[in-house]
Design a protein around this motif. Structure first.
Motif, PDB file in Angstrom:
ATOM      1  N   ALA A 172      28.664  25.182  22.635  1.00 33.62           N
ATOM      2  CA  ALA A 172      29.354  26.453  22.400  1.00 33.62           C
ATOM      3  C   ALA A 172      28.907  27.511  23.406  1.00 33.62           C
ATOM      4  N   VAL A 173      27.621  27.552  23.693  1.00 36.03           N
ATOM      5  CA  VAL A 173      27.082  28.563  24.620  1.00 36.03           C
ATOM      6  C   VAL A 173      27.589  28.335  26.039  1.00 36.03           C
ATOM      7  N   VAL A 174      27.565  27.087  26.510  1.00 39.27           N
ATOM      8  CA  VAL A 174      27.945  26.830  27.906  1.00 39.27           C
ATOM      9  C   VAL A 174      29.451  26.998  28.121  1.00 39.27           C
ATOM     10  N   VAL A 175      30.258  26.671  27.102  1.00 38.97           N
ATOM     11  CA  VAL A 175      31.696  26.897  27.244  1.00 38.97           C
ATOM     12  C   VAL A 175      31.995  28.398  27.280  1.00 38.97           C
ATOM     13  N   ALA A 176      31.263  29.177  26.486  1.00 38.60           N
ATOM     14  CA  ALA A 176      31.431  30.629  26.520  1.00 38.60           C
ATOM     15  C   ALA A 176      31.081  31.180  27.904  1.00 38.60           C
ATOM     16  N   LEU A 177      30.035  30.637  28.528  1.00 42.69           N
ATOM     17  CA  LEU A 177      29.654  31.052  29.880  1.00 42.69           C
ATOM     18  C   LEU A 177      30.764  30.706  30.878  1.00 42.69           C
ATOM     19  N   PHE A 178      31.335  29.513  30.739  1.00 40.21           N
ATOM     20  CA  PHE A 178      32.443  29.093  31.601  1.00 40.21           C
ATOM     21  C   PHE A 178      33.621  30.068  31.472  1.00 40.21           C
ATOM     22  N   LEU A 179      33.972  30.437  30.256  1.00 43.76           N
ATOM     23  CA  LEU A 179      35.074  31.363  30.032  1.00 43.76           C
ATOM     24  C   LEU A 179      34.779  32.745  30.604  1.00 43.76           C
ATOM     25  N   LEU A 180      33.544  33.175  30.503  1.00 43.55           N
ATOM     26  CA  LEU A 180      33.160  34.473  31.060  1.00 43.55           C
ATOM     27  C   LEU A 180      33.342  34.481  32.576  1.00 43.55           C
ATOM     28  N   GLY A 181      32.920  33.401  33.226  1.00 43.44           N
ATOM     29  CA  GLY A 181      33.122  33.300  34.666  1.00 43.44           C
ATOM     30  C   GLY A 181      34.597  33.278  35.020  1.00 43.44           C
ATOM     31  N   ALA A 182      35.395  32.516  34.264  1.00 42.59           N
ATOM     32  CA  ALA A 182      36.829  32.411  34.537  1.00 42.59           C
ATOM     33  C   ALA A 182      37.537  33.754  34.393  1.00 42.59           C
ATOM     34  N   ALA A 183      37.019  34.618  33.527  1.00 39.03           N
ATOM     35  CA  ALA A 183      37.653  35.915  33.303  1.00 39.03           C
ATOM     36  C   ALA A 183      37.516  36.842  34.501  1.00 39.03           C
ATOM     37  N   PHE A 184      36.537  36.602  35.372  1.00 42.42           N
ATOM     38  CA  PHE A 184      36.263  37.535  36.461  1.00 42.42           C
ATOM     39  C   PHE A 184      36.463  36.954  37.857  1.00 42.42           C
ATOM     40  N   VAL A 185      36.772  35.664  37.976  1.00 46.46           N
ATOM     41  CA  VAL A 185      37.015  35.118  39.307  1.00 46.46           C
ATOM     42  C   VAL A 185      38.442  35.458  39.746  1.00 46.46           C
ATOM     43  N   PRO A 186      38.699  35.544  41.056  1.00 44.38           N
ATOM     44  CA  PRO A 186      40.064  35.789  41.534  1.00 44.38           C
ATOM     45  C   PRO A 186      40.899  34.529  41.508  1.00 44.38           C
ATOM     46  N   GLU A 187      42.207  34.698  41.533  1.00 46.88           N
ATOM     47  CA  GLU A 187      43.110  33.564  41.713  1.00 46.88           C
ATOM     48  C   GLU A 187      43.123  33.213  43.200  1.00 46.88           C
ATOM     49  N   THR A 188      42.890  31.941  43.535  1.00 47.07           N
ATOM     50  CA  THR A 188      42.742  31.533  44.938  1.00 47.07           C
ATOM     51  C   THR A 188      43.835  30.605  45.431  1.00 47.07           C
ATOM     52  N   ARG A 189      44.738  30.174  44.592  1.00 47.19           N
ATOM     53  CA  ARG A 189      45.739  29.179  44.978  1.00 47.19           C
ATOM     54  C   ARG A 189      46.463  29.590  46.258  1.00 47.19           C
ATOM     55  N   GLY A 190      46.494  28.695  47.234  1.00 45.82           N
ATOM     56  CA  GLY A 190      47.193  28.954  48.484  1.00 45.82           C
ATOM     57  C   GLY A 190      46.351  29.569  49.573  1.00 45.82           C
ATOM     58  N   ALA A 191      45.056  29.794  49.330  1.00 45.23           N
ATOM     59  CA  ALA A 191      44.229  30.522  50.291  1.00 45.23           C
ATOM     60  C   ALA A 191      43.499  29.625  51.281  1.00 45.23           C
ATOM     61  N   LEU A 192      43.618  28.302  51.161  1.00 48.03           N
ATOM     62  CA  LEU A 192      42.809  27.410  51.990  1.00 48.03           C
ATOM     63  C   LEU A 192      43.134  27.543  53.470  1.00 48.03           C
ATOM     64  N   ASP A 193      44.383  27.807  53.797  1.00 42.20           N
ATOM     65  CA  ASP A 193      44.816  27.837  55.197  1.00 42.20           C
ATOM     66  C   ASP A 193      44.676  29.203  55.858  1.00 42.20           C
ATOM     67  N   ARG A 194      44.148  30.176  55.134  1.00 41.70           N
ATOM     68  CA  ARG A 194      44.015  31.483  55.765  1.00 41.70           C
ATOM     69  C   ARG A 194      43.038  31.401  56.942  1.00 41.70           C
ATOM     70  N   GLU A 195      43.312  32.133  57.963  1.00 33.96           N
ATOM     71  CA  GLU A 195      42.473  32.100  59.160  1.00 33.96           C
ATOM     72  C   GLU A 195      41.298  33.042  58.994  1.00 33.96           C
ATOM     73  N   ASP A 196      40.110  32.564  59.330  1.00 37.27           N
ATOM     74  CA  ASP A 196      38.915  33.396  59.281  1.00 37.27           C
ATOM     75  C   ASP A 196      39.002  34.422  60.408  1.00 37.27           C
ATOM     76  N   PRO A 197      38.975  35.727  60.105  1.00 39.88           N
ATOM     77  CA  PRO A 197      39.075  36.726  61.156  1.00 39.88           C
ATOM     78  C   PRO A 197      37.993  36.585  62.226  1.00 39.88           C
ATOM     79  N   ARG A 198      36.868  36.009  61.897  1.00 40.44           N
ATOM     80  CA  ARG A 198      35.793  35.874  62.875  1.00 40.44           C
ATOM     81  C   ARG A 198      36.091  34.811  63.925  1.00 40.44           C
ATOM     82  N   ASP A 199      37.119  33.972  63.641  1.00 40.11           N
ATOM     83  CA  ASP A 199      37.509  32.965  64.614  1.00 40.11           C
ATOM     84  C   ASP A 199      38.628  33.446  65.530  1.00 40.11           C
ATOM     85  N   ALA A 200      39.185  34.633  65.237  1.00 45.29           N
ATOM     86  CA  ALA A 200      40.329  35.116  65.993  1.00 45.29           C
ATOM     87  C   ALA A 200      39.886  35.747  67.310  1.00 45.29           C
ATOM     88  N   VAL A 201      40.849  35.974  68.196  1.00 48.24           N
ATOM     89  CA  VAL A 201      40.577  36.617  69.471  1.00 48.24           C
ATOM     90  C   VAL A 201      41.498  37.827  69.613  1.00 48.24           C
TER      91      VAL A 201
END
Length: 453
Positions: free
Chosen positions: A404-433
């Motif tokens: 019960a405790v660890v699932v509650a911790l998982f839910l707490l983390g899920a409540a505050f993380v951003p939605e990331t779907r589709g972000a894998l291909d974004r270009e790192d600005p530090r690699d740009a010219v």
């Protein structure tokens, strides 16, 4: 594409197989290396030796994650997979406490530390190569394949090996030689993985990022301390809580199940091995379904939905299983399948979520460090359950509370993380010219596709 996803799954599976072997022989190895007058204390000490290997995984993730970000995912997989197999096989050669005294557990734990370091490195390659290689629409599915198929396949292989070895070395023979054979098989698994990896190609996403970086500025290797500059501190803490909760759900169910069936349900070896095979096989379809669903509905909604179900279901299932005996094989199979499926569903989208959270040049380091750190802490909960149980019959009740405790911790983390779907291909600005400021908006989690949540 198929080769990369399969290789990631097979590599992770065989290395978890090496790590899981101790879970299948815990009740045998415990008295041989950690003899005490208390059965639960001996069990706790044995699980602690499993836990120390988990503690080393974040360090392995940092070391080999940096190696994977600099030299590629494939090379890292070859180095770490071979090392894990060798360390596991060496455990089977060790003399016991009766032969060399306190030196026996010390050497045993030392090898577990080495094994944990290398397994942490395996994650740096397996959890990035597959998702970086496939098109966007299949990334959730491949994430589930690696996160669920790897542990599921590793556990199935461990269960089948356990069945074969326990049949070849029944009763006292298993206490004398069978457990050693179990550890020796780790080297065979690693050699089989290395033969398969010869067909593997490097990640195209990593190769493209390297090409962009080569044209921008002299190479500056990614370091673990750069994680807070890639995402906000709140997101980093929430992601860590999410992974800790996911890891603990896995180890308190699938990881603890072999011991639970033995000590609590007193299931005979043959029936226990077969039941573990079926519960392990059930992980793959639910992981594929949950991972692919995260591609349709989003990573965060899947985390919240599966966590909400598990907050109620997992503690109740643990208590229900605790009341069953060795004759209740049908009920144990049903409950075992249900608790395994539910506990593994939240993990399916974790690899792709971590991959999408960080830019390519830091991805292997960040994913390996957070995954290994979270699962290290989560894996230690099995030790705490045993320590918190004065007697063996107390284990189901304590296990329900921990779940019960660890699932509650998982839910707490899920409540505050951003939605990331589709972000894998974004270009790192530090690699740009030319290279913009490291705090450019595209590198912040608030700017990820899908919004801040």
């Amino acid at each position: 594409m198929v080769t990369a996803g399969t290789a990631s799954t097979v590599g992770f599976a065989f290395d978890l197989f090496d790590l899981f072997i101790l879970l299948y022989v815990a009740s045998t190895v415990g008295p041989l290396f950690f003899p005490t007058d208390s059965p639960t204390l001996t069990l706790a000490a044995t699980f602690a030796s499993f836990g120390v290997s988990l503690v080393m995984r974040p360090l392995g993730g940092a070391v080999f994650g940096r190696y994977a970000d600099r030299h590629g995912r494939k090379q890292t997989m070859l180095v770490t997979v071979g090392g894990v197999g060798l360390a596991t096989a060496l455990m089977g050669t060790l003399p016991t406490y009766a032969a060399i005294g306190v030196a026996a557990p010390l050497v045993f734990v030392a090898l577990r530390l080495v094994q944990g370091l290398l397994v942490g490195g395996v994650v740096a390659s397996t959890h990035t190569l597959g998702t970086e290689t496939v098109p966007q629409r299949w990334r959730g599915l491949v994430s589930g394949l690696v996160a669920g198929g790897g542990p599921g396949l590793g556990a199935v292989i461990a269960s089948l090996v356990f069945l074969a070895v326990s049949s070849a070395f029944p009763g006292p023979a298993f206490d004398a030689w069978g457990w050693r054979i179990m550890f020796f098989t780790g080297l065979v698994a690693s050699l089989a993985s290395l033969a398969f990896f010869r067909l593997l190609e490097e990640s195209p996403v990593w190769a493209a990022a390297r090409a962009r970086a080569a044209g921008a500025a002299p190479e500056r290797p990614a370091r673990a301390r750069e994680l807070p500059t890639a995402v906000s501190p709140r997101t980093l803490v929430a992601a860590a809580a999410l992974v800790i909760g996911a890891g603990a759900q896995y180890y308190l169910t699938s990881g603890y199940l072999p011991t639970f069936l033995d000590k609590i349900n007193q299931l005979p070896t043959g029936a226990r091995g077969l039941l573990l095979v079926w519960t392990s096989l059930a992980i793959l379809p639910i992981a594929l379904l949950a991972g692919h669903a995260s591609e349709r509905f989003g990573r965060r909604p899947m985390f919240l939905a599966t966590g909400a179900v598990n907050l109620v279901a997992l503690p109740l299932l643990a208590l229900a299983m605790g009341g069953l005996g060795p004759d209740d094989t049908g009920a144990l199979l049903g409950y075992g399948l249900l608790i395994t499926v539910l506990a593994n569903a939240p993990i399916a989208a974790v690899p792709i979520f971590l991959n999408e959270l960080f830019p390519t040049r830091l991805r292997a380091t960040a994913t390996a460090l957070i995954w290994n750190g979270g699962f290290a802490i989560g894996g230690l909960t099995t030790t705490f359950v045993s320590l918190a149980s004065p007697t063996v019959p107390d284990i189901p009740g304590r296990l329900a509370v921990f779940l019960a405790v660890v699932v509650a911790l998982f839910l707490l983390g899920a409540a505050f993380v951003p939605e990331t779907r589709g972000a894998l291909d974004r270009e790192d600005p530090r690699d740009a010219v030319p290279s913009p400021s490291p705090t450019a908006a595209a590198d912040r989690p608030e700017a990820l596709p899908g919004g801040s949540r």
